[in-house]
Scaffold this motif. Sequence first.
Motif, PDB file in Angstrom:
ATOM      1  N   ILE B 179       0.831  -1.205   0.000  1.00 55.21           N
ATOM      2  CA  ILE B 179       0.000   0.000   0.000  1.00 55.21           C
ATOM      3  C   ILE B 179       0.867   1.257   0.000  1.00 55.21           C
ATOM      4  N   SER B 180       1.879   1.288   0.882  1.00 51.08           N
ATOM      5  CA  SER B 180       2.789   2.444   0.883  1.00 51.08           C
ATOM      6  C   SER B 180       3.367   2.651  -0.504  1.00 51.08           C
ATOM      7  N   SER B 181       3.745   1.546  -1.105  1.00 49.25           N
ATOM      8  CA  SER B 181       4.385   1.619  -2.411  1.00 49.25           C
ATOM      9  C   SER B 181       3.418   2.165  -3.471  1.00 49.25           C
ATOM     10  N   LEU B 182       2.161   1.669  -3.440  1.00 55.04           N
ATOM     11  CA  LEU B 182       1.189   2.119  -4.450  1.00 55.04           C
ATOM     12  C   LEU B 182       0.815   3.584  -4.244  1.00 55.04           C
ATOM     13  N   GLU B 183       0.960   4.055  -3.010  1.00 59.20           N
ATOM     14  CA  GLU B 183       0.669   5.466  -2.754  1.00 59.20           C
ATOM     15  C   GLU B 183       1.841   6.356  -3.141  1.00 59.20           C
ATOM     16  N   GLY B 184       2.911   5.736  -3.638  1.00 54.36           N
ATOM     17  CA  GLY B 184       4.027   6.517  -4.153  1.00 54.36           C
ATOM     18  C   GLY B 184       5.178   6.651  -3.180  1.00 54.36           C
TER      19      GLY B 184
END
Lengths: 536, 421
Positions: B179-184
């Motif tokens: 999730i952190s990754s997909l949020e940039g």
Amino acid sequence: MTSMISHAQALQALRPGADAPMRADGLAVNDLLERFHPDYGAKARVSLRIGANAGAPCHPALAGLLESNALIDDLDLAGAEPLATDVLVIGGGGAGAAAAVTAAMRGARVIIATKLRIGDSNTVMAEGGIQAAVGADDSLQRHYEDTLRGGHNEGDRALIAQMVSDAPEVIRWLIDLGMAFDLAEDKALGSTLLRKKAGGTTASRILCHRDFTGLEMMRVLREAVELQRGIEQLNRCPAVELLSHDDGSCAGAILYDLERRSFVLVRARAVVLATGGSGRLHLQGFPTSNHYGATADGLVLAYRLGARMCDLDSFQYHPTGVAHPRHLAGGLISESARSAGAHLLNGLGERFVDELKPRDVVAAAILRECAEGRGIARDGQTGVFLDARALVAADPDILETRLVSLGHLAAKCGLDPRQEPFLVYPTLHYQNGGVMIDGDGATSVPGLLCAGEVSGGIHGRNRLMGNALLDIISFGRRAGTRAAESLGQRQAGRGGINHVHRWRRALAQAELPADVRAPLLYPSYGNFHLRRTAAA
Amino acid sequence: MNTLNQVLLNPAFQLGADLDGWRAAGGGQGLDAALADPGAIIATLEAADLRGMGGAGFPTHRKWAAAAAAPAPDGDKYVVCNGNEDEPGTFKDRHLLRWTPHQVIEGALIAAVAIRANRVVLYINPHQAEGRAQMRRAAQQWAGTEAVRRIERLIGKPLEIAVVATSGRYIGGEETAVISSLEGGFPFPRRKPPFPAESGCHGAPTLINNTETLANVPHILHHGAAWYRGLGVGDAAGTKLYSLSGDVLLPGLYELPMGTSLHDLIFVHGGGMLEGKAFKGVFTGGPSNTLLTARDLDVALDFDSVRLRRSRLGTGAMIVISEGTSIVRKVAEYIEFFANGSCGQCPSCKAGTFQMARLLDRVDSGRAGPGDIAALRNLCRILPGSGRCGLIDGAVTVVESSLHTFPAEYGVAEPAPAETA
């Protein structure tokens, strides 16, 4: 066994004082090689079954080692003393020393690991000299053509071109290191290098230091290794396996410290294999001129890690190895004797070959004489005569000046070269093939470089006299330079022997035995066994 | 009966990005069945007993039900196919992405139908360049198809299928790190709850499933739950991809009935031990679980049976160790991997993995004193549970387990006191 002419009869057949007649026999060179050279014939090759050269021809004895199991297991790495360096050079002959010195000069931290001691190598046995086209009547082009032709046009042209072009600079580098060469005139300044003619060459191109050129070369190289900052020596530490990263690149090597009887794990950014050849395998029962350590270790290690090889079925048999007395069998009588005018004679007192033909031709001619009953038998040893009597008669000082080693050897053989010829027989001398390299010694395995006799492709299927000493310095220096470039490129990570596990799977799937273990490290009569068999 | 490669690795499905070929081989029918009765999807998965194949073995239908029930504040819901696979010894997802991208994408589309998601994210490790390229091509082939239009009509919104590169780091596969990754952001794991199914990507409900899990879904919807359950051995359902590596003759990826015994995997399918050496142990499910030893050879390789042996099936990776291979050295390698893979958020994990790696390296190279083993044991006691995610726990588990099972390799004379009678 074919009947031979006895030594006493053969001595009687010698015509004192007169030039021996040359027998014209009309056998073409190709016929001669095919019928009598040990590289030809049914016993000379098999196909490799696994590894990068699967399907390619290889000498059967060598194939047995290449397709063998490793000496060590993963567990041996535990407890091994870990060392780390930029460049690991394996082998303490001329190529290894040149690579180590060059890499260290360029700022790399270098470990040079040797099986015995630095300088214990075939380099010191090279007597004849080193080729370099430095004469006014010579050219790089001629050197190139001679080398290519000598190797039966099988050599890698780019490697040959690069090596012959390097040659003059190699000589300059060696002189800068302090190496002495014989000079044409005996004066302190302004003299030129003495050039001699070698078998198979079109110009006088051999530079030498008396007839122990390699010993003189190793003397200065050994001093350079000792004095150069940044080189650590690990003597009596043969390499038993290379280390690999997961991507298959080379990560260093595992050594066996003979004195402490323990493994040493050296991680390195680049590894230069300079382990020499394989004469001590005694292919087809031949004696060898090679150093005790020439057991094909480098080929075995590189092949297991996936390096591509070439010409593994091609070896050089030096025509004039000592045949009598037996305990010196295989020892070399330098080509410089034939360069200076010594003749080969059969048991009938005839010359049967032009002594300055390429080595494979001369060796095959000697084997033919022995096979066809014109060889000479003495105390169970067979061979032909190498006659230097006329030579010594013409120049009585020659054994003290130009052919010092020949004089020493005669004394060891218990004969007087003024009175009596040597009994000689071809001796396994050089491994023509080896690991394929590019101009910088890089192999098909990233992080693994090769220099010297362990590499292949330069000399085709026959090497000319004097090109080996050139090869080791030319490619040794280039491999050292390239290895030093790897500085800072790859982090020397942990590294293991996953390639060995892959190799063991391949062995099992090809139904090859798992109990043949290599590298040999020492010949079988060496009384040293590091798990050579499964039982050990 | 040949029980090898019945479903996911079935040769008929190894097509790459070829949607027509996939349909001709029977693909698309699972999605059709899902669209015909969207309300029954989750119940079917429950009846099939599909589990999370990424390591947890968590019942898939419960995640899906939570995501389906969660309200979507901004109207968005996400389905994420987790294709970050990175740990040593696991090599199953990369095969599915490379050779059966439509199998995976159809599973993700069925998930979108089940939870009414309008964003499907295919989250792929960039180190698997070929798999990523195939997935990108395959995703484009679905655009504008009748199936996708039907999904859009059902959810009342345009459906977006995106292929996103992960950071390529091990930690990026952790659910909250996804999730952190997909949020940039950097793939930092977060504390749970809130669970992603309730509040995930940008606060929207997010269903994150492993690649292999999703790949099973079309077949279950197509052939039914009873068929899927029948594939397994005993109580276990379906098939499992086992990544077999280490000291075996034939390492590789094997799809076998869930619950196949460890013995059969190694000695029947894996060709036995390399060079016939004695079996010593197995790192199961990748390098972060309790080691199984010779007395566990009979264990059925399904989530519940392996757990009864105090280990975990994990990703289905089986790294086999024979006599002659050092356990300490392997553990040292894995802990070094964890030390490099730690995201560094939690000091105990960042320093703990590093310290354990240092100590193991000393043991491995024979330089360790008795104090080092004591230090390792202490770390095993104090580190667990101290991180936001499970990385440090996994690292401790493998160290503790190897110390407990193979004390002699650590140079410890006596076995540590058993934790259970």
